[in-house]
Design a protein around this motif. Sequence first.
Motif, short mmCIF file in Angstrom:
data_model
loop_
_atom_site.label_atom_id
_atom_site.label_comp_id
_atom_site.label_asym_id
_atom_site.label_seq_id
_atom_site.Cartn_x
_atom_site.Cartn_y
_atom_site.Cartn_z
N GLU A 77 0.47 -1.29 -0.09
CA GLU A 77 -0.03 -0.14 -0.30
C GLU A 77 0.54 1.15 -0.20
O GLU A 77 0.59 2.03 -0.71
CB GLU A 77 -0.83 -0.32 1.90
N VAL A 78 1.81 1.07 0.68
CA VAL A 78 3.07 2.48 0.95
C VAL A 78 3.80 2.45 -0.19
O VAL A 78 3.93 4.12 -0.54
CB VAL A 78 3.75 2.35 2.48
N PHE A 87 0.33 9.43 -5.49
CA PHE A 87 0.39 10.01 -3.55
C PHE A 87 1.81 9.68 -2.70
O PHE A 87 1.78 8.33 -3.02
CB PHE A 87 -0.82 10.09 -2.76
N TYR A 88 1.92 9.86 -1.49
CA TYR A 88 2.91 9.74 -0.89
C TYR A 88 2.53 9.36 0.52
O TYR A 88 2.20 10.36 1.19
CB TYR A 88 4.15 9.89 -1.24
N ILE A 89 3.40 8.84 0.87
CA ILE A 89 2.77 7.92 3.10
C ILE A 89 4.41 7.82 3.40
O ILE A 89 5.68 7.17 2.59
CB ILE A 89 2.19 6.43 2.54
N SER A 144 8.41 4.12 4.13
CA SER A 144 7.92 5.17 3.32
C SER A 144 7.74 4.70 1.51
O SER A 144 8.53 4.40 1.14
CB SER A 144 8.96 6.92 4.03
N THR A 145 7.27 5.60 0.62
CA THR A 145 6.38 5.60 -1.01
C THR A 145 8.09 6.31 -1.08
O THR A 145 8.52 7.31 -0.69
CB THR A 145 5.96 6.10 -0.93
N PRO A 146 8.42 5.28 -2.22
CA PRO A 146 9.69 5.18 -2.12
C PRO A 146 10.17 6.91 -3.53
O PRO A 146 8.81 7.32 -3.78
CB PRO A 146 10.26 4.64 -3.71
N GLY A 147 10.77 8.32 -3.25
CA GLY A 147 10.80 9.34 -3.94
C GLY A 147 10.57 10.61 -3.16
O GLY A 147 10.75 11.60 -3.21
N MET A 148 9.57 10.47 -2.04
CA MET A 148 8.97 10.92 -1.42
C MET A 148 9.96 12.42 -0.59
O MET A 148 9.81 13.15 -0.54
CB MET A 148 8.21 10.18 0.16
N PRO A 155 4.49 -0.86 18.67
CA PRO A 155 2.77 -0.17 18.17
C PRO A 155 2.99 1.03 19.43
O PRO A 155 3.05 0.80 20.02
CB PRO A 155 1.03 -0.28 17.74
N ALA A 156 3.01 2.21 18.94
CA ALA A 156 2.38 3.26 20.11
C ALA A 156 1.72 4.39 20.01
O ALA A 156 1.61 5.02 18.17
CB ALA A 156 4.04 4.30 20.71
N ALA A 157 1.15 5.56 21.25
CA ALA A 157 -0.02 5.95 20.42
C ALA A 157 0.73 7.12 19.78
O ALA A 157 -0.11 8.15 18.81
CB ALA A 157 -0.40 6.31 21.62
N THR A 158 1.61 7.44 19.44
CA THR A 158 2.33 8.40 18.76
C THR A 158 2.90 8.20 18.10
O THR A 158 3.92 9.05 17.09
CB THR A 158 3.40 9.41 19.99
N ASP A 159 3.00 7.52 17.75
CA ASP A 159 3.63 7.02 15.52
C ASP A 159 2.49 7.66 15.14
O ASP A 159 1.50 8.31 15.41
CB ASP A 159 3.11 5.31 15.75
N THR A 160 2.82 8.34 13.70
CA THR A 160 2.82 9.38 12.83
C THR A 160 2.31 8.46 12.08
O THR A 160 3.44 8.08 10.14
CB THR A 160 3.10 10.13 13.12
N ILE A 161 1.24 8.81 10.56
CA ILE A 161 1.16 8.68 9.35
C ILE A 161 1.78 9.82 8.37
O ILE A 161 0.49 10.93 8.99
CB ILE A 161 -0.15 7.72 9.05
N GLU A 162 2.49 10.54 7.37
CA GLU A 162 2.16 11.18 7.03
C GLU A 162 2.02 11.07 6.04
O GLU A 162 2.72 9.88 4.87
CB GLU A 162 3.75 12.30 7.12
N VAL A 163 0.40 12.10 4.89
CA VAL A 163 0.65 11.34 3.49
C VAL A 163 0.50 12.73 2.30
O VAL A 163 0.54 13.60 2.92
CB VAL A 163 -0.84 10.77 3.32
N ALA A 164 1.14 12.35 1.44
CA ALA A 164 1.40 14.32 0.48
C ALA A 164 0.75 13.63 -0.65
O ALA A 164 0.69 12.51 -0.83
CB ALA A 164 2.15 14.20 0.58
#
Length: 479
Positions: A78-79, A91-93, A105-109, A153-162
């Motif tokens: 997916e990513v 899109f980039y994740i 991460s998505t390559p090239g991001m 997994p921790a509650a402060t983990d993050t997903i960034e999407v562009a």
Amino acid sequence: MTSNFTRFASWWGTLALRLTAGYALAGLLMVLVSTAGLYFVLVTELERSTDLFLADKLNVIRTMLRERPDDLDALREEVELESAARRYEQFYIRLLDARNAPFMSTPGMTELLDLQHFPTQDQISPGRALPMMGKDGRPFRVTSAAVPVGSPPAATDTIEVAIDVSQKEELLARYRHWFGVILLGSLFIFPLVGYQIARQGIRPVEEIADTARHISSTNLHERILPEGYPSELASLAGTFNQMLDRLEESFERISRFSADIAHDLRTPVNNIRGEAEVALARARSVDEYREVLGSCLEEAVRLSHLISDLLFLARAESPLAHLRWAPVDVCELLSSVRDYYEGAAAERGISLTTANGHGLVVAEMDRTLMQRAVGNLVANAVAHTPPGGSVIMQAESEGDSVRIAVADTGAGIPPEALPRVFDRFFRVDKSRSQASGGTGLGLSIVQSIMVLHGGNAEISSQLGHGTRLTLHLPTSHPT
Ligand code: ADP
């Protein structure tokens, strides 16, 4: 050059131009407001759909992590691969663990975006994204959310999407270009259309002006045909036509009047000339000369009466006509007129009386003029009443006006002649009136005097039974 400028300046001052400018401005404003509105809606909708897409992506990953936390292959697919398969809307994740270390991460991001300055979660409201410029100048919309993605997994983990929105930006640029073209076209088209509408609208006004311009005393019969005119202009044309009706009638009256004057002046002048010529044809005796001179004098007196009557009417019609207003006892005025005509009436065997009501009848008037008006009525009554008849004068108050009536038991006037008796030079029986010295101006003078006093004169008559003339005048001086 100057004349061109003057022509332009006068055109600028025309209604057509003002209307054209008004229509064109209104049209342009409408196009401007609607294109700007459409553009705004388009921008908002595109941003909304992009933000929904990003929110959707976050949701997919969140669901994958919740449903299959150990299926890292599916997550990687997916990513890392999903975006690569897309041609547009790439899109980039990026997944970050609790220490902000990139986990996947998505390559090239990294090459495309300055990830150091990626907006943090607290800068972004839920469900929304923010614009961000890529390193190569390409526009992006970006969002991030706290989702437990690391291991552990921790509650402060993050997903960034562009998402790369340069396609949409290009679409908006194309729209801006076409809106510009439409506006530019409107700048030319609206004034043209506006000018046509304005011309169409003021065409009737121009036609009315045209008719007014070429109307003179010789073509007063011309009228405007208000067919197809809007109701406001049809009523303007109607009013203009009514004005022409009145003018035409006045012109006809004036030319009839002039013809009558010429005719009435010609008769006594011809008589004087004829008598003088005959008298001079050969030697005459003193008595014959005396007779001719007497007859000439009679004609001259007729002429001078006619001229003074005409002068009186002309002065009465002048706006500068000056009246000597004073309160007058009307019964006393009638008595003085009776005294003046009593002898002539008695000579003809006619009884002339005053039948005044009770109380004092007083009105403000010019005594000399009113005496003349009543005198004319009495003279007519005496002239048209056979011996043995009677003439009665009467004055009465009626509210804030006074009524003076002169009634006789004379010949009366035929009903068809009644509407014309106040016209100048009108005589019911021309030959008889002329013979008795009537000019046909007596009742016109009465009417003029009444108009000067703010009142009016009325006539009623029964053929063979008598005539009644009534004068109505206000008791106080009309201001
Ligand atoms: P005129 O100078 O010929 O008397 P007027 O204007 O005074 O002219 O009157 C117009 C015409 O009206 C007269 O020619 C006469 O035929 C008619 N008329 C006026 N008053 C009377 C009356 N009292 N009885 C009958 N006819 C009258």
